[in-house]
Design an enzyme around this catalytic site. Structure first.
Site, PDB file in Angstrom:
ATOM      1  N   LYS B  80       9.437  -7.842  -0.132  1.00  0.00           N
ATOM      2  CA  LYS B  80       8.142  -7.121  -0.327  1.00  0.00           C
ATOM      3  C   LYS B  80       8.331  -6.271  -1.419  1.00  0.00           C
ATOM      4  O   LYS B  80       9.373  -5.776  -1.535  1.00  0.00           O
ATOM      5  CB  LYS B  80       8.157  -6.546   1.215  1.00  0.00           C
ATOM      6  CG  LYS B  80       6.842  -5.757   1.437  1.00  0.00           C
ATOM      7  CD  LYS B  80       6.657  -5.209   2.952  1.00  0.00           C
ATOM      8  CE  LYS B  80       5.309  -4.577   3.273  1.00  0.00           C
ATOM      9  NZ  LYS B  80       5.369  -4.298   4.627  1.00  0.00           N
ATOM     10  N   SER B 155       1.254  -5.464   7.176  1.00  0.00           N
ATOM     11  CA  SER B 155       1.251  -5.469   5.713  1.00  0.00           C
ATOM     12  C   SER B 155       2.072  -6.357   4.810  1.00  0.00           C
ATOM     13  O   SER B 155       1.945  -6.406   3.953  1.00  0.00           O
ATOM     14  CB  SER B 155       1.421  -3.908   5.179  1.00  0.00           C
ATOM     15  OG  SER B 155       2.827  -3.668   5.580  1.00  0.00           O
ATOM     16  N   SER B 179       4.115  -4.578  10.923  1.00  0.00           N
ATOM     17  CA  SER B 179       3.800  -5.101   9.620  1.00  0.00           C
ATOM     18  C   SER B 179       4.598  -6.296   9.137  1.00  0.00           C
ATOM     19  O   SER B 179       4.407  -6.891   8.392  1.00  0.00           O
ATOM     20  CB  SER B 179       3.890  -4.031   8.440  1.00  0.00           C
ATOM     21  OG  SER B 179       2.829  -3.095   8.325  1.00  0.00           O
TER      22      SER B 179
END
Lengths: 107, 501
Positions: B80, B155, B179
């Site tokens: 990420k 996310s 997330s």
């Protein structure tokens, strides 16, 4: 609503955020509905309950040995900053120039 | 030459082929790169791909025989964009850090590297990890591989999509309120938030430090355990990091997990099956409960009455911590700068232009909750509520080994459907937030389908019982699991004989 908008403007200032008039309007509306939802915590009687700030919180602090390291990457950090001269981070002048004159000796 | 698409293999399958000398690391990286080149213009899972670096690392490992015993030796993976790496930018999907290059690797990047993992690229996310759909990325949207008109969740949406689309067998995400697990559920993959403190946060750009935890997204539970074997380490650079009792034994334990769950006590908290949950998801969870019963576990309903207060308390705590953590982005030390007449103008302009709407909303909410006159009513109240949630979960774990819940209250929603209504977006995390508040481990595994879309089931366990969680998830997956098949990549995950060469 005007009161809420005023309060949003005040909080934006505290948060160091420049918001446009339109942004401020949306923000005030959103904050009002979020705070309204969050307000349901008022239903809980928790004055006797100890607050918890971190799930790993031990009663003691976390200590480490005070050891000298060699991994100095400050030059690389400075390379990521937007405006650096002679290893100084540059910002607009903070002290007015007439205040600076003659003060060097006192520093 | 190759008769199969190597990028579709699971991590453990890749591991076997590399160890047997049947496939080179370079071939695996090339397969991943060509899968990305073929699909990602539409899907948008990646913000940046390091073709040159990944190939060089693979070739070097092929030449030296790789990382002896490294559990991730030769395995391409994605991280990420809020996880710092020397190579590529670490931009948190924000204009504020658009060109930011970290001078160091996050601990997780260093430790996956030491285990032989090859970082292929950085994945898209909601800006600074604030959001549940990846629509808050400043750069582009990511689509759900199962239905391109839907969000992948967030996310860590790019990480989930990159695994679901079979680009890479594993990706790293971060989980502050769900997330990792929520996008895993939306994309039909496995996603785990380990016990708070078990994975170092050094080099994870902080959102809410008391809630953030890095974890894996993979296609199988065994793969998840293998990644955890590389990630779970005590790190002196993160003072909240702990020595985990099962560090390095997760994969081994999953491999030996057996065929049934006789003697396990599974709790089904009724607050997670209430009106706010899509009835079709309730069906999936009840079906999963039957599945656990079928495996020999004793499944009973239980109650966690403070569950409904977790979400409002979370939004105060997470926003308060975010307002403090994001104060460092001031246009002076990192990233974007918009000049101003005074220092204050410089701050106001840089932050006003660098942050997107959701980040501003949370910074505002957090600043408000911490401001004079409101601290007691909001922040302190939320911290007391947090204590109640932890107590209640601890109580439940004296009766149960695991708790079974939905991961999300709904299947993946449409792109654009919820962006105008922040509260509706926040509701997507209602089932996942309590685990962050309590610092306990939780995993989402595929549980079934609603209208052809995957939905996850969530398992939670007490602090440090990550290994227990993985074992139960592995047995469930092996016996009843639904994995692999999605419209981009029809057919199940290949098991054996697919790589006859």
């Amino acid at each position: 609503m005007d009161h809420v908008k005023q309060q949003a403007a005040y909080v934006a200032r505290l948060a160091h955020l420049r918001l446009s008039g339109a942004e401020l309007k949306t923000m005030a509306r959103d904050m009002e509905s979020i705070l309204d939802y969050i307000g349901r915590l008022e239903e809980l009687e928790l004055d006797e309950v100890q607050p918890l700030f971190n799930p790993a919180a031990a009663d003691d602090n976390v200590w480490r040995e005070d050891e000298t390291g060699t991994d100095d990457i400050s030059d690389e950090f400075l390379r990521g900053a937007p405006d650096v001269r002679d290893r100084y981070l540059m910002v607009p002048q903070v002290v007015a120039s007439d205040e600076v004159e003659g003060e060097d000796d006192d520093m | 030459m190759m008769t199969c698409d190597l990028s579709r293999l699971t991590l453990m399958q890749m591991r076997e082929l590399i160890d047997a000398g049947e496939v080179s690391r370079e071939e695996l990286v090339r397969a991943a790169l060509s899968a990305v080149a073929e699909g990602d213009e539409v899907l948008g899972a990646f913000l940046e791909v390091d073709e040159e670096g990944a190939l060089a690392a693979a070739r070097a490992a092929d030449n030296t025989g790789g990382q002896t015993g490294g559990v991730l030796d030769g395995i391409p993976y994605a991280a990420k964009a809020n996880i710092c790496s020397r190579r590529m930018t670490t931009n948190c999907a924000s204009y504020m850090l658009a060109d930011y290059r970290s001078p160091f690797d996050a601990k997780v990047v260093a430790s996956t590297g030491s285990a032989g993992g090859i970082l292929l690229g950085k994945t898209n996310m909601d800006e600074f990890a604030m959001g549940s759909s990846t629509e808050n990325s400043a750069f582009h949207k990511t689509r759900n591989p199962w239905d391109l008109d839907r969000v992948p969740g967030g996310s860590s949406g790019g990480s989930a999509a990159s695994v679901a689309a079979n680009y890479v067998p594993a990706a790293l995400g971060s989980d502050t309120g769900g997330s990792i697990r929520q996008p895993a559920s939306f994309c039909g993959v496995v996603g785990m938030k380990p016990t708070y403190g078990s994975v170092s946060r050094y080099g994870l750009i902080a959102f809410a430090s008391s809630l953030d935890q890095i974890g894996p997204l993979t296609r199988t539970v065994h793969d998840c355990a293998a990644v955890l074997d590389a990630l779970v380490l005590r790190d002196k650079r993160d003072s909240t990091s702990i020595s985990h009792p099962d560090s390095g034994r997760f994969s081994e334990s999953v491999a030996a997990s057996g065929e049934d769950l006789r003697g396990w006590r599974v709790g089904l908290p009724r607050e997670y099956l209430g009106d706010g949950i899509d009835p079709r998801i309730r069906e999936v969870v009840r079906g999963a409960a039957d599945g656990f019963t079928g495996l020999g576990a004793e499944v009973r309903e239980c109650s966690l009455p403070h569950t409904d207060y977790a979400l409002p308390a979370y939004y105060i705590i997470a926003s308060a911590e975010a307002s403090s953590n994001l104060a460092r982005f001031d246009g002076v030390r990192y990233g974007m700068r918009t000049e101003g007449e005074s220092v204050l103008d410089l701050y106001l302009n840089s932050r006003g232009e660098g942050f997107g709407p959701e980040v501003k909303r949370r910074v505002m909410l957090g600043t408000f909750a911490l401001s004079a006159g409101y601290y007691d009513a909001y922040y302190l109240k939320a911290a007391r509520t947090r204590r109640m949630i932890v107590r209640e979960l601890e109580q439940a774990f004296s009766d149960f080994d695991l708790l079974l819940t939905p991961t999300t209250p709904m299947p993946a929603f449409g792109i654009g459907e919820r962006v105008e209504d922040p509260l509706a977006m926040y509701m997507a995390d209602i089932c996942t937030i309590p685990a962050n508040m309590a610092g306990i481990p939780a995993i989402s595994i595929p549980g079934g389908r609603v209208d052809g879309l995957p939905v996850g089931i969530q398992l939670m366990a007490p602090r440090f019982a990550d290994e227990r969680l993985l074992r139960a998830a592995a047995v469930y997956e092996r016996v009843t699991g639904d994995r692999g098949a999605n419209p981009l990549c029809p057919g199940d995950v290949p098991t054996e004989g697919v790589c006859d060469r």
